[in-house]
Design a protein around this motif. Structure first.
Motif, mmCIF file in Angstrom:
data_model
loop_
_atom_site.group_PDB
_atom_site.id
_atom_site.type_symbol
_atom_site.label_atom_id
_atom_site.label_comp_id
_atom_site.label_asym_id
_atom_site.label_seq_id
_atom_site.Cartn_x
_atom_site.Cartn_y
_atom_site.Cartn_z
ATOM 1 N N SER A 143 0.835 -1.216 0.000
ATOM 2 C CA SER A 143 0.000 0.000 0.000
ATOM 3 C C SER A 143 0.863 1.257 0.000
ATOM 4 O O SER A 143 0.473 2.290 -0.528
ATOM 5 C CB SER A 143 -0.966 0.006 1.186
ATOM 6 O OG SER A 143 -0.295 0.273 2.382
ATOM 7 N N ARG A 155 3.292 6.369 -2.484
ATOM 8 C CA ARG A 155 4.510 6.864 -3.130
ATOM 9 C C ARG A 155 4.238 7.284 -4.579
ATOM 10 O O ARG A 155 4.710 8.328 -5.039
ATOM 11 C CB ARG A 155 5.602 5.780 -3.107
ATOM 12 C CG ARG A 155 6.179 5.552 -1.727
ATOM 13 C CD ARG A 155 7.129 4.357 -1.721
ATOM 14 N NE ARG A 155 7.758 4.210 -0.426
ATOM 15 C CZ ARG A 155 8.840 4.880 -0.040
ATOM 16 N NH1 ARG A 155 9.449 5.698 -0.886
ATOM 17 N NH2 ARG A 155 9.339 4.724 1.160
ATOM 18 N N SER A 203 5.007 11.432 3.316
ATOM 19 C CA SER A 203 4.191 11.455 4.538
ATOM 20 C C SER A 203 3.280 12.670 4.579
ATOM 21 O O SER A 203 2.174 12.596 5.131
ATOM 22 C CB SER A 203 5.066 11.367 5.781
ATOM 23 O OG SER A 203 5.559 10.054 5.882
ATOM 24 N N ARG A 217 -6.205 9.679 1.242
ATOM 25 C CA ARG A 217 -6.352 8.423 1.988
ATOM 26 C C ARG A 217 -7.642 7.707 1.582
ATOM 27 O O ARG A 217 -7.654 6.494 1.394
ATOM 28 C CB ARG A 217 -6.342 8.661 3.496
ATOM 29 C CG ARG A 217 -5.103 9.364 4.002
ATOM 30 C CD ARG A 217 -4.819 9.021 5.448
ATOM 31 N NE ARG A 217 -4.462 7.632 5.609
ATOM 32 C CZ ARG A 217 -3.253 7.134 5.379
ATOM 33 N NH1 ARG A 217 -2.258 7.909 5.013
ATOM 34 N NH2 ARG A 217 -3.018 5.841 5.537
ATOM 35 N N ARG A 242 0.318 1.240 6.953
ATOM 36 C CA ARG A 242 0.263 1.906 8.261
ATOM 37 C C ARG A 242 -1.118 1.798 8.897
ATOM 38 O O ARG A 242 -1.267 1.941 10.098
ATOM 39 C CB ARG A 242 0.585 3.414 8.106
ATOM 40 C CG ARG A 242 1.916 3.731 7.440
ATOM 41 C CD ARG A 242 3.068 3.289 8.313
ATOM 42 N NE ARG A 242 4.377 3.692 7.772
ATOM 43 C CZ ARG A 242 4.928 3.225 6.662
ATOM 44 N NH1 ARG A 242 4.292 2.334 5.927
ATOM 45 N NH2 ARG A 242 6.125 3.638 6.284
ATOM 46 N N ASP A 243 -2.139 1.594 8.070
ATOM 47 C CA ASP A 243 -3.522 1.606 8.555
ATOM 48 C C ASP A 243 -4.293 0.393 8.055
ATOM 49 O O ASP A 243 -5.503 0.417 7.944
ATOM 50 C CB ASP A 243 -4.231 2.887 8.045
ATOM 51 C CG ASP A 243 -4.224 2.961 6.520
ATOM 52 O OD1 ASP A 243 -3.438 2.232 5.871
ATOM 53 O OD2 ASP A 243 -5.017 3.737 5.957
ATOM 54 N N ASP A 295 3.485 10.144 10.446
ATOM 55 C CA ASP A 295 2.527 9.038 10.278
ATOM 56 C C ASP A 295 1.770 8.746 11.578
ATOM 57 O O ASP A 295 0.591 8.388 11.546
ATOM 58 C CB ASP A 295 3.248 7.751 9.821
ATOM 59 C CG ASP A 295 3.841 7.875 8.424
ATOM 60 O OD1 ASP A 295 3.475 8.818 7.704
ATOM 61 O OD2 ASP A 295 4.685 7.028 8.063
ATOM 62 N N ARG A 348 -0.704 12.181 12.572
ATOM 63 C CA ARG A 348 -1.708 12.786 11.677
ATOM 64 C C ARG A 348 -3.113 12.500 12.226
ATOM 65 O O ARG A 348 -3.330 11.492 12.922
ATOM 66 C CB ARG A 348 -1.528 12.260 10.250
ATOM 67 C CG ARG A 348 -1.870 10.811 10.105
ATOM 68 C CD ARG A 348 -1.671 10.315 8.679
ATOM 69 N NE ARG A 348 -1.858 8.891 8.626
ATOM 70 C CZ ARG A 348 -1.088 8.030 7.985
ATOM 71 N NH1 ARG A 348 -0.044 8.448 7.301
ATOM 72 N NH2 ARG A 348 -1.351 6.739 7.987
HETATM 73 O O1 C5P Z 1 5.610 1.619 3.376
HETATM 74 P P1 C5P Z 1 6.385 2.798 2.828
HETATM 75 O O2 C5P Z 1 7.526 3.215 3.701
HETATM 76 O O3 C5P Z 1 6.774 2.610 1.411
HETATM 77 O O4 C5P Z 1 5.318 3.988 2.849
HETATM 78 C C1 C5P Z 1 5.684 5.293 2.484
HETATM 79 C C2 C5P Z 1 4.812 6.290 3.221
HETATM 80 O O5 C5P Z 1 3.458 6.169 2.775
HETATM 81 C C3 C5P Z 1 4.730 6.132 4.744
HETATM 82 O O6 C5P Z 1 5.777 6.806 5.420
HETATM 83 C C4 C5P Z 1 3.383 6.763 5.047
HETATM 84 O O7 C5P Z 1 3.502 8.172 5.130
HETATM 85 C C5 C5P Z 1 2.553 6.446 3.825
HETATM 86 N N1 C5P Z 1 1.661 5.303 4.007
HETATM 87 C C6 C5P Z 1 0.468 5.510 4.661
HETATM 88 N N2 C5P Z 1 -0.435 4.500 4.770
HETATM 89 C C7 C5P Z 1 -0.169 3.295 4.276
HETATM 90 C C8 C5P Z 1 1.055 3.042 3.628
HETATM 91 C C9 C5P Z 1 1.965 4.070 3.522
HETATM 92 O O8 C5P Z 1 0.208 6.618 5.133
HETATM 93 N N3 C5P Z 1 -1.095 2.323 4.375
#
Ligand code: C5P
Length: 218
Positions: free
Chosen positions: A34, A39, A95, A104, A125-126, A179, A182
């Protein structure tokens, strides 16, 4: 066989993505990164010079954005951006982009659609808190910051990207802070998640632990 949903959340650089990918491979499940979606969105916003405070610009960009996963590659409007989304430029902005509620909502809707049929491992993250609150297995990964930075440095080096350790460490800490604080779906451990501290675990141990937990539920 009964298929389940596996949600893996945690701080940046704890090895979620590589672990989740391997776990998916061992179970014959689909792996969804995700973070790659946030990204790719960030890369697109940078390319389009989207001002994050301008709601109509953000919404227009989201309407013209198409993210797909194909054979382990991330496609942004048809173009392979798998390497570009890992650069420090994207690390520095992702972020902030991920704090925006409409961003989101768009990502979560797409993630829920992809995961509807179960048999998936998704990391982020979620995932255990918002995307799949009913996931049969939730894992929350943590690790010491220096160790995370060292691991990230070797990952980048393998892709030919050379970066200083303290630059990486600062970026990881900054992203953790944004992260976790927020207002929209902050990073936190779901109450029913199993916490795994990977600081002193080998990659094989991490994978084995999660595969074993999954097999108890299948
Ligand atoms: O997992 P990764 O480090 O590649 O994720 C990059 C950024 O994307 C995280 O630092 C976060 O800010 C955001 N992210 C998020 N929710 C997710 C996955 C990633 O907010 N489910």
């Amino acid at each position: 066989m009964h298929k389940i949903t596996i949600a893996i959340d945690g701080f940046s650089g704890t090895g979620k993505s590589s672990t989740a990918k391997k776990v998916a491979g061992e179970l014959g499940y689909t792996y969804i990164d995700s973070g790659a979606m946030y990204r790719a969105t960030t890369l697109y916003f940078l390319e389009q010079d989207v001002s994050l405070d301008d709601a109509s610009q953000v919404e227009h960009a989201l309407d013209t954005l198409d993210i797909r996963f194909e054979e382990g590659h991330v496609l942004l409007n048809g173009q392979d951006v798998s390497n570009e989304i890992r650069t420090m430029r994207v690390n520095e902005h992702v972020s902030a982009v991920s704090t925006i509620a409409v961003v989101r909502h768009a990502m979560v809707a797409q993630q829920q659609k992809i995961g509807k049929g179960k048999g998936i491992v998704m990391d982020g993250r979620d995932i255990g808190t918002v995307v799949f609150p009913d996931a049969e297995l939730k894992v929350f990964m943590t690790a010491n910051t220096r160790i995370r930075a060292e691991r990230r440095q070797s990952e980048l080096a393998e892709k030919g990207i050379i970066e200083e350790l303290n630059v990486i460490e600062n970026n990881l800490s900054q992203r953790d802070e944004i992260d976790s604080t927020r207002s929209e779906s902050p990073l936190r451990k779901a109450e029913d998640a199993v916490e795994i501290d990977t600081s002193n675990l080998t990659f094989a141990d991490q994978v084995h632990k999660i595969v074993s937990l999954a097999k108890e539920k299948i």
